[in-house]
Scaffold this motif. Structure first.
Motif, PDB file in Angstrom:
ATOM      1  N   PHE A 191      40.397  28.567  41.540  1.00 43.81           N
ATOM      2  CA  PHE A 191      41.164  29.333  41.130  1.00 43.81           C
ATOM      3  C   PHE A 191      41.503  30.560  42.316  1.00 43.81           C
ATOM      4  CE2 PHE A 191      39.455  27.469  37.346  1.00 43.81           C
ATOM      5  CZ  PHE A 191      40.370  27.118  36.621  1.00 43.81           C
ATOM      6  N   PRO A 192      42.089  30.419  43.373  1.00 33.75           N
ATOM      7  CA  PRO A 192      42.433  31.355  44.265  1.00 33.75           C
ATOM      8  C   PRO A 192      43.324  32.490  44.019  1.00 33.75           C
ATOM      9  CG  PRO A 192      43.658  29.479  44.821  1.00 33.75           C
ATOM     10  CD  PRO A 192      42.853  29.206  43.536  1.00 33.75           C
ATOM     11  N   GLY A 193      43.106  33.566  44.586  1.00 27.95           N
ATOM     12  CA  GLY A 193      44.110  34.620  44.342  1.00 27.95           C
ATOM     13  C   GLY A 193      43.250  35.994  44.449  1.00 27.95           C
ATOM     14  N   HIS A 194      42.039  36.388  43.962  1.00 27.10           N
ATOM     15  CA  HIS A 194      41.319  37.620  44.403  1.00 27.10           C
ATOM     16  C   HIS A 194      40.814  37.723  45.781  1.00 27.10           C
ATOM     17  CE1 HIS A 194      41.044  39.311  40.382  1.00 27.10           C
ATOM     18  NE2 HIS A 194      40.551  38.078  39.861  1.00 27.10           N
ATOM     19  N   ASN A 195      41.020  39.020  46.601  1.00 29.63           N
ATOM     20  CA  ASN A 195      40.820  38.838  47.823  1.00 29.63           C
ATOM     21  C   ASN A 195      39.742  40.053  48.021  1.00 29.63           C
ATOM     22  OD1 ASN A 195      41.940  41.383  48.017  1.00 29.63           O
ATOM     23  ND2 ASN A 195      43.855  40.524  48.394  1.00 29.63           N
ATOM     24  N   ASP A 244      34.732  33.261  50.281  1.00 27.58           N
ATOM     25  CA  ASP A 244      35.912  33.856  49.853  1.00 27.58           C
ATOM     26  C   ASP A 244      35.809  34.246  48.380  1.00 27.58           C
ATOM     27  OD1 ASP A 244      35.934  31.566  48.130  1.00 27.58           O
ATOM     28  OD2 ASP A 244      37.814  30.572  49.343  1.00 27.58           O
ATOM     29  N   ASP A 245      36.926  34.784  47.582  1.00 28.46           N
ATOM     30  CA  ASP A 245      36.425  35.337  46.415  1.00 28.46           C
ATOM     31  C   ASP A 245      37.339  34.429  45.219  1.00 28.46           C
ATOM     32  OD1 ASP A 245      35.144  37.946  46.914  1.00 28.46           O
ATOM     33  OD2 ASP A 245      36.699  37.952  48.342  1.00 28.46           O
ATOM     34  N   THR A 246      37.354  33.184  45.553  1.00 25.55           N
ATOM     35  CA  THR A 246      37.916  32.068  44.652  1.00 25.55           C
ATOM     36  C   THR A 246      36.956  31.920  43.667  1.00 25.55           C
ATOM     37  OG1 THR A 246      39.029  31.096  46.243  1.00 25.55           O
ATOM     38  CG2 THR A 246      38.440  29.685  44.480  1.00 25.55           C
ATOM     39  N   ILE A 247      37.510  31.760  42.283  1.00 30.45           N
ATOM     40  CA  ILE A 247      36.801  31.472  41.213  1.00 30.45           C
ATOM     41  C   ILE A 247      36.592  29.738  41.224  1.00 30.45           C
ATOM     42  CG2 ILE A 247      36.502  31.451  38.584  1.00 30.45           C
ATOM     43  CD1 ILE A 247      38.143  34.023  39.127  1.00 30.45           C
ATOM     44  N   ARG A 248      35.589  29.561  40.802  1.00 29.28           N
ATOM     45  CA  ARG A 248      35.332  27.719  40.697  1.00 29.28           C
ATOM     46  C   ARG A 248      34.952  27.341  39.401  1.00 29.28           C
ATOM     47  NH1 ARG A 248      34.266  29.756  45.903  1.00 29.28           N
ATOM     48  NH2 ARG A 248      35.607  28.369  47.463  1.00 29.28           N
ATOM     49  N   TYR A 249      35.512  26.045  39.020  1.00 29.56           N
ATOM     50  CA  TYR A 249      35.096  25.393  37.698  1.00 29.56           C
ATOM     51  C   TYR A 249      34.471  24.334  37.922  1.00 29.56           C
ATOM     52  CZ  TYR A 249      37.230  23.232  33.528  1.00 29.56           C
ATOM     53  OH  TYR A 249      37.258  22.631  32.303  1.00 29.56           O
TER      54      TYR A 249
END
Length: 230
Positions: free
Chosen positions: A103-107, A86-91
């Motif tokens: 940080f999910p949201g972008h698709n 997926d296109d989730t950003i990870r910390y």
């Protein structure tokens, strides 16, 4: 050292690192300048010691892949975009190789990632034609902008404004406190059919904007007037 034309021409390759087996996507300096982290299509994150000039550690993101990567203000944590699943950003905490937050949201693929120079805010731009504003302390998106095209974006050095390059043809400047009211400046540039913008960055004094491309040219803009200087 002043980076004049002659000084740059005198530079030579001092060291070559061969830790990666595939394309390197991104690298970033820690805020103290002591380490560099790189991300690669071989799913690795390699930490380099700048003082000793050698790799010190390799971590892997085999499940999610790793594309763009940015240090936060702490030298032992990063945020990165993924190129698998997926296109989730990870910390990620580099200390124990554990995720702190998602940080999910972008698709669609994230094409821009910029950490605020003053606090725990960061922004991301994506092929889904949105820019999202985030806070490291919350998984929820703090602000959302729908755009007319593919964006690249970055904070200015004071963290008060951010710039968005849209569709490789215009740069818009936004005040962080009132970005939902629209840009306070728009610079339209001549469209170059031979390349697309891949990144946007302010100079340390905030007076210039550098536009990187996937072609053979970089553009330097006056950040106040939008004129192409070089």
């Amino acid at each position: 050292m002043k980076l004049t034309d002659n000084v740059l021409r005198s530079f030579r390759v001092a060291k070559v690192f061969r830790e990666n087996s595939d394309k390197i996507n991104c690298f970033d300096f820690s805020s103290n300048g002591e380490t560099i982290i790189s991300s690669s299509d071989d799913d690795s994150l390699v930490l380099y010691d700048c003082q000793e000039g050698k790799p010190k550690r390799t971590l892997y993101s085999k499940k999610y892949g790793v594309d763009l990567i940015r240090y936060t203000h702490a030298a032992n944590t990063v945020v990165y975009s993924s190129n698998k699943i997926d296109d989730t950003i990870r910390y990620l905490s580099l200390h124990d190789n554990k995720y702190i937050r998602y940080f999910p949201g972008h698709n669609k693929r994230v094409t821009s990632l910029s950490m605020s120079p003053v606090d725990d805010t960061f922004i991301s731009g994506s092929l889904d034609k949105t820019i999202r504003l985030w806070d490291l302390r919350s998984p929820n998106c703090q602000g959302l902008m729908h755009l007319q095209g593919k964006p690249v974006c970055s904070f200015d050095p004071e963290g008060l404004i951010f710039a968005a390059g849209i569709n490789s043809e215009m740069v818009k400047l936004y005040d962080l406190r009132s970005f939902d009211k629209g840009p306070f400046a728009t610079f339209k540039l001549q469209y170059d059919r031979t390349c697309e913008w891949t990144g946007l960055k302010f100079s340390n004094d905030g007076k210039l904007i550098l536009l990187s491309t996937n072609g053979g040219a970089l553009r330097i803009l006056d950040a106040f007037k939008g004129a192409v200087l070089s």
